[in-house]
Design an enzyme around this catalytic site. Structure first.
Site, short mmCIF file in Angstrom:
data_model
loop_
_atom_site.label_atom_id
_atom_site.label_comp_id
_atom_site.label_asym_id
_atom_site.label_seq_id
_atom_site.Cartn_x
_atom_site.Cartn_y
_atom_site.Cartn_z
CG ASN A 1 34.81 40.82 29.29
OD1 ASN A 1 34.28 39.76 29.91
ND2 ASN A 1 35.68 41.48 29.19
CG HIS B 1 29.21 40.77 33.36
ND1 HIS B 1 29.72 40.88 34.84
CD2 HIS B 1 30.00 41.97 32.78
CE1 HIS B 1 30.26 42.23 34.99
NE2 HIS B 1 30.24 42.66 33.86
CG HIS C 1 39.44 40.70 33.98
ND1 HIS C 1 38.78 42.25 34.36
CD2 HIS C 1 40.72 40.84 34.87
CE1 HIS C 1 39.99 42.89 35.22
NE2 HIS C 1 40.82 41.75 35.40
NE ARG D 1 38.22 42.15 39.39
CZ ARG D 1 38.15 43.56 39.15
NH1 ARG D 1 37.81 44.06 38.13
NH2 ARG D 1 38.36 44.17 40.01
NE ARG E 1 35.76 41.43 41.54
CZ ARG E 1 35.58 42.68 41.82
NH1 ARG E 1 34.55 43.60 41.25
NH2 ARG E 1 36.23 43.23 42.74
CD GLU F 1 39.84 43.08 30.81
OE1 GLU F 1 39.49 43.95 31.82
OE2 GLU F 1 38.93 42.71 30.10
CB THR G 1 37.98 48.01 34.88
OG1 THR G 1 38.32 46.73 34.87
CG2 THR G 1 39.40 48.86 34.86
CD GLU H 1 39.77 47.21 25.36
OE1 GLU H 1 38.84 46.97 26.20
OE2 GLU H 1 40.34 46.07 25.04
CG HIS I 1 34.45 50.10 30.73
ND1 HIS I 1 34.81 48.80 31.69
CD2 HIS I 1 34.02 50.67 31.58
CE1 HIS I 1 34.42 49.02 32.91
NE2 HIS I 1 33.85 50.34 32.91
#
Length: 240
Positions: free
Chosen positions: A7, A10, A43, A45, A49, A70, A101, A151, A190
Site C-alpha cells: 500500500n 503514505h 486508497h 479516499r 487526503r 481501496e 481505517t 480482507e 492493517h
C-alpha cells in the site's frame, strides 16, 4: 507462497504535506514491484487526503502487477473505479475524523449499499474484496453478498498485548476458516509489520497480505525496493 500487496498511500501523505509533486506514488509503486511486490494497493479516499484522482490514472497506466483500489461505497470514488477498472476493488468504511481505517465494514447490517457496489464492480469485471473485522458473522455475510474475497482487519491483533495476541489470532483463524469454507479468498491487512507478520502469514488458507505504513516507514531508511524485498524475504521464509 503468500502474495504481498504494498500500500503506497503514505508516500502520497508525505507529498500532500507540502502540496507538491514529490515523492511520487507511481515511482514508489515501480520500486515496490522491483522489490518483489505482487500487487499495489492505493486508497482513493472521499476527502482525497493522500492519493489523488490523477494518481489513480497514472498508477493504472504504469503498474504491471495486480492493482487493488481501496474505496468506500461512495458514488464519486465508485465511478472512478468503474472507469479505470483495477484488478481488485477493496471496499472499506470511511470516516472523515479517522486518522486511518478504524474498523471493518458492517456487512451483516448492509442496507443494500454494499451489495449494489459489488454488483456494479462485478459487472465491469472487477474482483471485489470486503474489509471486515475478524468476525465469523461478517465473513459469512460477505460471502452471501457475492464478494470474491475478504480482507481481515488485523489492527486489533497488531495492537494486542501479551496473552491477548493469541486471542486475536484465534479470531483471525476462526474467521479465516469461515472464509475458506464459503469459497472466499482470504486476505489480511492493517498494522502488520516486520515483527508481527509471521503468525498472520501462517494462518491456514491465507493468500494475500496488504501492508503499507510499515513498509513505507522502512523505506524512509533503506529505500522502497529494499524495504519491500525485506518483507518479501520474511514471507518467503515463513511460508514457502
Amino acid at each position: 507462497m503468500i502474495e504481498l500487496g504494498v500500500n503506497i498511500d503514505h508516500v502520497a501523505t508525505v507529498r500532500q504535506a507540502r502540496r507538491t509533486y514529490e515523492p511520487d506514488p507511481a515511482i514508489a509503486a515501480a520500486l515496490a514491484e522491483q522489490g518483489g511486490a505482487d500487487g499495489i494497493t492505493f486508497h482513493l479516499r472521499e476527502d482525497r487526503r493522500h492519493i489523488q484522482d490523477r494518481d489513480v490514472d497514472v498508477l493504472m497506466q504504469t503498474v504491471t502487477v495486480k492493482t487493488n483500489l481501496e474505496l468506500a461505497c461512495a458514488d464519486d470514488v465508485l465511478a472512478i473505479a468503474l472507469r479505470v477498472r483495477p484488478d481488485w476493488a477493496l471496499l472499506v468504511p470511511e470516516s472523515r475524523q479517522e486518522v486511518t481505517t478504524e474498523g471493518g465494514l458492517n456487512v451483516a447490517a448492509d442496507d443494500g449499499r454494499i451489495a449494489a457496489a459489488i454488483e456494479r464492480l462485478k459487472d465491469q469485471g472487477i474482483l471485489t474484496s470486503l474489509f471486515v473485522d475478524p468476525d465469523t458473522d461478517q465473513v459469512a455475510a460477505a460471502a452471501k453478498l457475492g464478494a470474491d474475497a475478504v480482507e481481515l482487519h488485523t489492527g486489533p491483533y497488531a495492537l494486542a498485548q501479551r496473552g491477548a495476541i493469541n486471542d486475536e489470532l484465534d479470531r483471525l483463524r476462526a474467521s479465516g476458516q469461515v472464509a475458506i469454507e464459503s469459497g472466499l479468498r482470504l486476505h489480511a491487512g492493517h498494522g502488520l509489520n516486520y515483527t508481527n507478520v509471521r503468525p498472520v502469514a501462517k494462518l491456514p488458507g491465507m493468500i494475500e497480505l496488504n501492508i503499507g505504513h510499515s513498509i513505507v516507514s522502512r523505506a524512509v531508511m533503506v529505500g522502497m525496493k529494499e524495504a519491500v524485498a525485506e518483507m518479501r524475504r520474511i514471507l518467503d521464509a515463513c511460508c514457502p
